[in-house]
Design a protein around this motif. Structure first.
Motif, PDB file in Angstrom:
ATOM      1  N   TYR A 140       7.301 -57.961 -36.632  1.00  0.00           N
ATOM      2  CA  TYR A 140       8.128 -59.115 -36.279  1.00  0.00           C
ATOM      3  C   TYR A 140       7.603 -59.785 -35.011  1.00  0.00           C
ATOM      4  O   TYR A 140       7.778 -60.976 -34.804  1.00  0.00           O
ATOM      5  CB  TYR A 140       9.562 -58.623 -36.080  1.00  0.00           C
ATOM      6  N   SER A 141       6.970 -58.986 -34.136  1.00  0.00           N
ATOM      7  CA  SER A 141       6.481 -59.518 -32.871  1.00  0.00           C
ATOM      8  C   SER A 141       5.059 -60.058 -32.980  1.00  0.00           C
ATOM      9  O   SER A 141       4.437 -60.372 -31.978  1.00  0.00           O
ATOM     10  CB  SER A 141       6.529 -58.438 -31.793  1.00  0.00           C
ATOM     11  N   MET A 142       4.515 -60.098 -34.210  1.00  0.00           N
ATOM     12  CA  MET A 142       3.170 -60.629 -34.395  1.00  0.00           C
ATOM     13  C   MET A 142       3.242 -62.038 -34.962  1.00  0.00           C
ATOM     14  O   MET A 142       3.942 -62.274 -35.936  1.00  0.00           O
ATOM     15  CB  MET A 142       2.385 -59.741 -35.371  1.00  0.00           C
ATOM     16  N   PRO A 143       2.508 -62.982 -34.350  1.00  0.00           N
ATOM     17  CA  PRO A 143       2.463 -64.312 -34.961  1.00  0.00           C
ATOM     18  C   PRO A 143       1.770 -64.242 -36.320  1.00  0.00           C
ATOM     19  O   PRO A 143       0.962 -63.341 -36.554  1.00  0.00           O
ATOM     20  CB  PRO A 143       1.660 -65.147 -33.966  1.00  0.00           C
ATOM     21  N   THR A 144       2.095 -65.188 -37.198  1.00  0.00           N
ATOM     22  CA  THR A 144       1.551 -65.162 -38.563  1.00  0.00           C
ATOM     23  C   THR A 144       0.021 -65.116 -38.577  1.00  0.00           C
ATOM     24  O   THR A 144      -0.575 -64.391 -39.372  1.00  0.00           O
ATOM     25  CB  THR A 144       2.033 -66.393 -39.340  1.00  0.00           C
ATOM     26  N   PHE A 145      -0.616 -65.859 -37.658  1.00  0.00           N
ATOM     27  CA  PHE A 145      -2.080 -65.901 -37.696  1.00  0.00           C
ATOM     28  C   PHE A 145      -2.665 -64.527 -37.373  1.00  0.00           C
ATOM     29  O   PHE A 145      -3.676 -64.127 -37.922  1.00  0.00           O
ATOM     30  CB  PHE A 145      -2.622 -66.972 -36.739  1.00  0.00           C
ATOM     31  N   LEU A 146      -1.972 -63.788 -36.474  1.00  0.00           N
ATOM     32  CA  LEU A 146      -2.473 -62.465 -36.107  1.00  0.00           C
ATOM     33  C   LEU A 146      -2.351 -61.505 -37.289  1.00  0.00           C
ATOM     34  O   LEU A 146      -3.252 -60.702 -37.563  1.00  0.00           O
ATOM     35  CB  LEU A 146      -1.686 -61.944 -34.905  1.00  0.00           C
TER      36      LEU A 146
ATOM     37  N   LEU B 235       5.545 -66.858 -29.439  1.00  0.00           N
ATOM     38  CA  LEU B 235       4.869 -66.811 -30.742  1.00  0.00           C
ATOM     39  C   LEU B 235       4.361 -68.193 -31.155  1.00  0.00           C
ATOM     40  O   LEU B 235       3.220 -68.346 -31.598  1.00  0.00           O
ATOM     41  CB  LEU B 235       5.835 -66.285 -31.823  1.00  0.00           C
ATOM     42  N   SER B 239       0.552 -69.531 -31.671  1.00  0.00           N
ATOM     43  CA  SER B 239       0.114 -70.133 -32.938  1.00  0.00           C
ATOM     44  C   SER B 239      -0.526 -71.496 -32.706  1.00  0.00           C
ATOM     45  O   SER B 239      -1.558 -71.821 -33.300  1.00  0.00           O
ATOM     46  CB  SER B 239       1.298 -70.299 -33.891  1.00  0.00           C
ATOM     47  N   TYR B 242      -3.867 -70.999 -31.362  1.00  0.00           N
ATOM     48  CA  TYR B 242      -4.777 -70.544 -32.407  1.00  0.00           C
ATOM     49  C   TYR B 242      -5.269 -71.723 -33.238  1.00  0.00           C
ATOM     50  O   TYR B 242      -6.438 -71.792 -33.629  1.00  0.00           O
ATOM     51  CB  TYR B 242      -4.078 -69.528 -33.309  1.00  0.00           C
ATOM     52  N   ILE B 280      -0.339 -60.260 -26.820  1.00  0.00           N
ATOM     53  CA  ILE B 280       0.707 -61.013 -27.530  1.00  0.00           C
ATOM     54  C   ILE B 280       1.784 -60.055 -28.039  1.00  0.00           C
ATOM     55  O   ILE B 280       2.984 -60.241 -27.801  1.00  0.00           O
ATOM     56  CB  ILE B 280       0.126 -61.807 -28.729  1.00  0.00           C
ATOM     57  N   ILE B 281       1.342 -58.987 -28.735  1.00  0.00           N
ATOM     58  CA  ILE B 281       2.315 -58.079 -29.347  1.00  0.00           C
ATOM     59  C   ILE B 281       3.173 -57.409 -28.276  1.00  0.00           C
ATOM     60  O   ILE B 281       4.408 -57.377 -28.388  1.00  0.00           O
ATOM     61  CB  ILE B 281       1.610 -57.020 -30.213  1.00  0.00           C
ATOM     62  N   VAL B 284       5.690 -60.039 -26.706  1.00  0.00           N
ATOM     63  CA  VAL B 284       6.759 -60.472 -27.616  1.00  0.00           C
ATOM     64  C   VAL B 284       7.672 -59.296 -27.971  1.00  0.00           C
ATOM     65  O   VAL B 284       8.898 -59.427 -27.989  1.00  0.00           O
ATOM     66  CB  VAL B 284       6.168 -61.104 -28.897  1.00  0.00           C
ATOM     67  N   LEU B 285       7.059 -58.140 -28.212  1.00  0.00           N
ATOM     68  CA  LEU B 285       7.838 -56.948 -28.541  1.00  0.00           C
ATOM     69  C   LEU B 285       8.803 -56.616 -27.403  1.00  0.00           C
ATOM     70  O   LEU B 285       9.982 -56.343 -27.628  1.00  0.00           O
ATOM     71  CB  LEU B 285       6.881 -55.771 -28.799  1.00  0.00           C
ATOM     72  N   ASN B 288      11.676 -58.997 -27.335  1.00  0.00           N
ATOM     73  CA  ASN B 288      12.600 -58.712 -28.437  1.00  0.00           C
ATOM     74  C   ASN B 288      13.452 -57.475 -28.170  1.00  0.00           C
ATOM     75  O   ASN B 288      14.656 -57.470 -28.421  1.00  0.00           O
ATOM     76  CB  ASN B 288      11.830 -58.523 -29.743  1.00  0.00           C
TER      77      ASN B 288
END
Lengths: 314, 305
Positions: A140-146, B235, B239, B242, B280-281, B284-285, B288
């Motif tokens: 859930y904490s990963m962006p879609t591209f990752l 996020l 994106s 990216y 990133i993970i 964001v984690l 959350n």
């Protein structure tokens, strides 16, 4: 039910109208605008003026909006001058592919997330529940591209199972299935995390309800209560979630399509943004948003059918 | 018989009220206790502090040149000079992660605050005023929510060169929508509470009803929602980076760093990919988990009062 249906459809229509105004205004507020994009930055002021006159861009904005709306409703979405095709035929070619991608992914996501959420809710705070929850939270904490990049590394680079691009899409059925594997897997995983979290907490809430105790007291086994009562009640709210996540999934498909080179609406949109083909941008946003509104409406109608309480409420 | 029953009920309800008062008085202290007991959430706060220190204080210890492209230094593997190797344009990857962290945290926090503020105002007005105003305000929200966000962002970025403030504005322009919807729902709920009706009966003005009664009751839910907005914003920001729609150089973000590394994915230059992915993970984690921890606190408070 009829009243509920009518009210919901009226709302959807109003929403669509608001969408069209928002999209129209954004596009006409853009600096440089449509004419500059067509003629290039070196065009003389006279040429710009002539084209503006031709395209009706000198009329007041509300008038332009009205003309545009009439054209749009009659199916004329303008002309893609960079791709040299009517926008409507481009949309007819590319948009259905995106719908397919999004539709299949959502279907897969639901069929994985619902049993998983049911399982987790039933085994709340046990070791397996914690393991699944933690995995889902990381995803859930990963962006879609990752997510897409990780899948490419694992399922293409390390284990060469699937191709890393879908650019051959449309050549033959077998090629298509392989090409679609990674794009669909990416979007499915992105949605599973969302649905299963929701399903789990919904199952936990439902298990505390009185009707569960009643059913158990009457001798129904725990499995039967889960499968018959809790599942149906938890599904109700997940159906609405389906409608609400639709825009996110469609956004995700833009990323997935540009990473995997899949020829859908997202890639069309992305390429048209690079070449500033504004009529295409406008048309795609409009059609995709309309589809989202319709999807939401459909989810709400479905919700009204599966849950009789909704019809009388609100 | 009936009278005694009524009396009993009255004393029972009085007892309950007494208990409520006690809970309310100690609630601010116990909120912190509840949160601190959640080891995962405390760990998340620590992790976020580390990320913030890494991003803002790190460059003071680890001096790198993040502006000039250096083609003689490109794609170097990790070594004593460059702990995490160099990028395809010859920039130090570790320093790059620090610079990327700055914009990421700035965007996340600013979007969280802006969208919460605006969503609060919009949602409270719609929910409180009701009627045609409510219907109109919510149709605008519905409509904007129906436009898939990335399409909107790509459209804007096609004509405007993004900067950090602009990106904050663009993400907030979408992020406030669901907050507004949430606040409206909560406002409708609070409006029906007895104490609101009572103070309305005493002639309290609309403004002080909203600021003194409705807003504080929505606050807990709003803080949780705002935290999750921060995660979403990070996020989205990654994106956009990216896709090449990130901030203009010398600023950068983790999404853009990762995108540069993806081109070398088949060369095995792992240092251009995984460190940015992990940043990133982890960030964001942590946000959350922090949001989930705060939700526990709020829900426990609501359940008790």
């Amino acid at each position: 039910m009829a009243g509920y249906l009518l009210r919901r459809m009226g709302q959807a229509l109003a929403t669509m109208l608001a969408v069209s105004v928002i999209v129209f205004v954004i596009l006409h507020l853009l600096p440089g605008g449509i004419v500059r994009a067509q003629l290039g930055s070196k065009a003389t002021p006279l040429a710009v003026h002539v084209l503006e006159q031709q395209e009706g861009l000198l009329k007041p904005l509300p008038v332009q909006y009205w003309i545009w709306l009439k054209d749009t409703l009659s199916g004329n979405l303008g002309f893609a001058y960079k791709l040299n095709q009517p926008v409507s035929s481009l949309i007819a070619e590319y948009v259905p592919r995106t719908f397919m991608l999004v539709g299949i992914s959502m279907l897969f996501a639901i069929s994985i997330a619902v049993p998983m959420g049911l399982w987790q809710g039933n085994r709340r705070n046990k070791a397996d529940d914690h393991v699944i929850s933690a995995t889902m939270l990381i995803l859930y904490s990963m962006p879609t591209f990752l997510l897409a990049v990780v899948l490419i590394v694992v399922l293409n680079l390390w284990l060469p199972v699937f191709p890393s691009t879908a650019s051959d899409y449309g050549t033959s059925f077998l090629v298509d299935v392989k090409d679609l594997a990674l794009p669909i897997l990416t979007l499915t995983l992105a949605n599973v995390t969302y649905f299963s979290r929701y399903m789990r907490s919904s199952v936990i809430d439902n298990l505390l309800e009185d009707y569960v105790k009643t059913a158990r007291a009457k001798g129904a086994s725990r499995g039967r209560v889960l499968a018959k009562h809790v599942l149906r009640n938890s599904l109700n709210s997940t159906v609405t979630l389906l409608g609400l996540t639709l825009p996110y999934t469609v956004s995700g498909s833009l990323i997935v399509e540009s990473i995997f080179d899949f020829p859908g609406a997202g890639l069309l949109f992305w390429n048209s943004a690079q070449t500033r083909d504004f009529e295409v941008l406008l048309g795609v946003v409009l059609v995709i948003s309309a589809a989202t509104v319709m999807g939401n409406l459909l989810a709400d109608i479905l919700y009204g059918i599966v849950d009789p309480r909704v019809r009388s409420r609100s | 018989m009936k009278v005694s029953e009524q009396a009993e009920r009255r004393t029972a309800s009085k007892d309950k009220e007494g208990a409520n008062v006690n809970v309310r008085q100690s609630s601010s202290a116990s909120a912190l206790q509840v949160f601190m007991a959640n080891k995962l959430a405390v760990g998340a706060v620590l992790a976020l502090l580390v990320v913030a220190m890494f991003s803002f204080l790190g460059p003071l210890l680890h001096h790198t040149n993040q502006t000039a492209t250096n083609l003689t230094m490109e794609n170097l593997p990790p070594g004593p000079q460059h702990i995490l190797g160099t990028s395809p344009t010859g920039k130090d990857e570790l320093g790059r992660l620090m610079v990327g962290g700055q914009s990421t945290l700035e965007v996340g926090l600013a979007v969280g605050l802006l969208s919460t503020g605006f969503g609060l105002i919009w949602g409270t007005i719609a929910g409180y005023v009701g009627g045609a105003v409510d219907a109109l305000m919510m149709r605008v929200v519905d409509a904007a929510l129906s436009i898939p966000f990335l399409f909107f962002a790509v459209l804007l970025a096609a004509v405007i060169t993004p900067s950090v403030p602009l990106i904050i504005f663009v993400i907030s322009a979408v992020s406030w929508l669901s907050t507004a919807r949430l606040v409206r729902g909560e406002t409708l709920k609070v409006r029906t509470y007895d104490f609101v009706a009572a103070s309305k009966g005493f002639g309290t003005s609309n403004r002080s009803l909203i600021t003194r009664h409705i807003a504080p009751n929505v606050l807990g839910t709003l803080i949780v929602n705002g935290t999750l907005k921060v995660a979403d914003a990070i996020l989205i920001f990654a994106s956009l980076g990216y896709l090449g729609l990130g901030v203009a150089p010398p600023a950068t973000n983790w999404g853009a760093t990762l995108a540069a590394g993806v081109n070398n994915i088949f060369n095995g230059y792992w240092w251009q990919l995984w460190p940015a992915a992990i940043m990133i993970i982890v960030t964001v984690l942590s946000v959350n988990v922090l949001g989930d921890g705060l939700r526990d606190v709020v829900e426990r408070r609501l359940a008790r009062s």
